[in-house]
Design a protein around this motif. Structure first.
Motif, mmCIF file in Angstrom:
data_model
loop_
_atom_site.group_PDB
_atom_site.id
_atom_site.type_symbol
_atom_site.label_atom_id
_atom_site.label_comp_id
_atom_site.label_asym_id
_atom_site.label_seq_id
_atom_site.Cartn_x
_atom_site.Cartn_y
_atom_site.Cartn_z
ATOM 1 N N ASP A 165 -87.905 -12.605 -49.038
ATOM 2 C CA ASP A 165 -86.479 -12.400 -49.351
ATOM 3 C C ASP A 165 -86.060 -13.299 -50.513
ATOM 4 O OD1 ASP A 165 -85.552 -10.680 -46.849
ATOM 5 O OD2 ASP A 165 -86.856 -12.269 -46.113
ATOM 6 N N THR B 157 -87.543 -12.258 -53.943
ATOM 7 C CA THR B 157 -86.829 -11.083 -54.476
ATOM 8 C C THR B 157 -85.492 -11.528 -55.084
ATOM 9 O OG1 THR B 157 -87.810 -9.887 -52.613
ATOM 10 C CG2 THR B 157 -86.256 -8.679 -53.953
ATOM 11 N N TYR B 158 -84.832 -12.457 -54.403
ATOM 12 C CA TYR B 158 -83.570 -13.033 -54.918
ATOM 13 C C TYR B 158 -83.819 -13.688 -56.274
ATOM 14 C CZ TYR B 158 -79.385 -16.071 -54.824
ATOM 15 O OH TYR B 158 -78.211 -16.716 -55.119
ATOM 16 N N GLY C 222 -84.690 -10.745 -41.981
ATOM 17 C CA GLY C 222 -85.570 -11.482 -42.870
ATOM 18 C C GLY C 222 -87.030 -11.268 -42.485
ATOM 19 N N HIS C 223 -87.911 -11.457 -43.470
ATOM 20 C CA HIS C 223 -89.348 -11.266 -43.220
ATOM 21 C C HIS C 223 -89.926 -12.583 -42.703
ATOM 22 C CE1 HIS C 223 -93.225 -9.506 -43.491
ATOM 23 N NE2 HIS C 223 -93.645 -10.254 -44.486
ATOM 24 N N CYS D 80 -85.876 -2.165 -46.351
ATOM 25 C CA CYS D 80 -86.351 -2.968 -47.491
ATOM 26 C C CYS D 80 -85.435 -4.167 -47.631
ATOM 27 C CB CYS D 80 -86.244 -2.176 -48.794
ATOM 28 S SG CYS D 80 -87.340 -0.762 -48.894
ATOM 29 N N ALA D 81 -85.901 -5.163 -48.388
ATOM 30 C CA ALA D 81 -85.027 -6.300 -48.678
ATOM 31 C C ALA D 81 -84.122 -5.910 -49.841
ATOM 32 C CB ALA D 81 -85.856 -7.523 -49.019
ATOM 33 N N TYR E 132 -80.778 -11.846 -50.240
ATOM 34 C CA TYR E 132 -81.592 -10.666 -49.929
ATOM 35 C C TYR E 132 -81.848 -10.622 -48.434
ATOM 36 C CZ TYR E 132 -82.484 -8.447 -54.361
ATOM 37 O OH TYR E 132 -82.331 -7.713 -55.512
ATOM 38 N N PHE E 133 -81.866 -9.401 -47.878
ATOM 39 C CA PHE E 133 -82.046 -9.260 -46.442
ATOM 40 C C PHE E 133 -82.566 -7.861 -46.127
ATOM 41 C CE2 PHE E 133 -80.228 -9.825 -42.002
ATOM 42 C CZ PHE E 133 -81.011 -10.925 -41.735
ATOM 43 N N GLY E 134 -83.351 -7.746 -45.061
ATOM 44 C CA GLY E 134 -83.950 -6.464 -44.705
ATOM 45 C C GLY E 134 -82.968 -5.529 -44.017
ATOM 46 N N VAL F 211 -82.900 -17.053 -43.512
ATOM 47 C CA VAL F 211 -83.167 -16.619 -44.900
ATOM 48 C C VAL F 211 -82.271 -17.398 -45.865
ATOM 49 C CG1 VAL F 211 -82.960 -14.680 -46.518
ATOM 50 C CG2 VAL F 211 -83.983 -14.324 -44.278
#
Ligand code: APR
Length: 311
Positions: free
Chosen positions: A122, A125-126, A173-174, A249-250, A263-265, A298
């Motif tokens: 996450d 990606t941010y 979150g992953h 997806c995030a 970012y978050f799923g 996250v």
């Protein structure tokens, strides 16, 4: 043919190239800092194409210029945590690698859509969003497809039903705090809770949460790559074919689910524009509590990144 560049030709990067080429989804450019390795893997894969009758081109390189005019950039470059390395050390190292990958590729492919796989997912990606300055539609993280696929595989193992009949949704979150939504998951339309006894379902949820660690413990020298890379490829295919596919997806939160600047799923719709839409589920109290706990974890990593790296 569409063009996908993959940064990082290690386990996940090379396997993503394999899936993409084998399915003739796109031509692939595989980039790595290690000299010869991306070239060797790509040539080997290219030499496999006549056997399956596919015309995908695979090129290996150490030079970002070869990624020119990519439709999609997949970032897998990074290092795994080594003994003695703190989480902050890992965060700084991977932030530098992912930051360079993002800015260098953008120079040559200003219209590309980014899919990020490097962990901590996450937060990386941010970072990619911040470093590229792209709109959020064009920077997406892979996590939920993988986590949901793991849960689907475990449900199939438990019930003996085809994986095609099993729908599971893992959001958040992953990490260990991810949110497997058992209420929304089903087997051919029958809610999971009606199909599987509560204790067995709880075991599946726990195994899903620790799915990444289970593979690391078995492999000992690396982390999972077949399923993570295929999850990236599903995202790339949905975008390139404008499928309007809804998958977890995030995504960058801008008020959705009460979250912002992170970012978050979450379930998103993938099409030619990238992350075209965020779907908002209605949660019950228990789900909301899990979601908030995951978001807090996250957010903590995002804050750590901001202290370590200039965005
Ligand atoms: N530019 C390009 N490639 C790089 C760079 C860089 N600056 N730094 C490292 N790499 C490459 C490495 O040389 C290596 O080939 O990234 C690759 C990473 O591959 P692996 O070590 O095999 O790791 P992998 O299993 O592919 O995982 C990569 O994805 O799923 C996540 O947690 C995982 O963060 C990890 C990432």
């Amino acid at each position: 043919m569409k063009k996908v560049s993959i940064i990082g030709a290690g386990n996940t990067g090379a396997t993503a190239a394999h899936w993409l080429a084998e399915r003739e989804i796109a031509d692939v450019v595989l980039v790595d800092v290690v000299e010869g390795m991306p070239q060797g893997k790509s040539l080997d894969m290219l030499e496999a194409m006549p056997i399956i009758g596919k015309d995908s081109k695979i090129v290996g390189t150490n030079n970002y210029a070869d990624t020119k005019d990519s439709d999609i950039i997949i970032i897998t470059a990074g290092v795994a945590r080594k003994p003695g390395m703190s989480r902050d050390d890992l965060l700084t190292t991977n932030a530098n690698i992912v930051g360079t990958a993002a800015t260098e590729t953008l120079k040559y492919s200003p219209n590309a859509i980014y899919i990020v796989l490097t962990n901590p997912l996450d937060t990386m990606t941010y970072l990619t969003l911040k470093k590229t300055g792209l709109p959020r539609e064009r920077v997406i993280g892979q996590a939920g497809i993988l986590d949901s696929a793991r849960m689907r595989a475990f449900v199939a193992m438990e019930t003996g039903v085809s994986v095609e009949n099993i729908q599971c949704y893992v959001l958040g979150g992953h990490g260990d705090e991810m949110v497997p939504l058992t209420r929304h998951s089903n087997i051919a339309g029958v809610p999971l809770k009606e199909y599987i006894p509560a204790d067995k379902l709880e075991a599946i949820v726990n195994r899903t949460r620790k799915g990444g660690g289970e593979i690391v413990n078995l492999l000992k020298t690396g982390s999972a790559y077949y399923a993570p890379s295929l999850a990236c490829v599903q995202m790339a295919e949905a975008i390139l074919k404008d499928k309007k596919l809804i998958v977890p997806c995030a995504a960058h939160m801008e008020g959705e689910y009460g979250l912002s600047d992170m970012y978050f799923g979450v379930p998103v719709m993938l099409g030619a524009g990238g992350m075209e839409k965020i779907i908002e589920y209605k949660f019950d109290d228990e789900e909301k509590a899990m979601f908030e706990k995951s978001a807090a974890s996250v957010k903590e990593t995002h804050e750590a990144l901001k202290k370590l790296v200039t965005l």
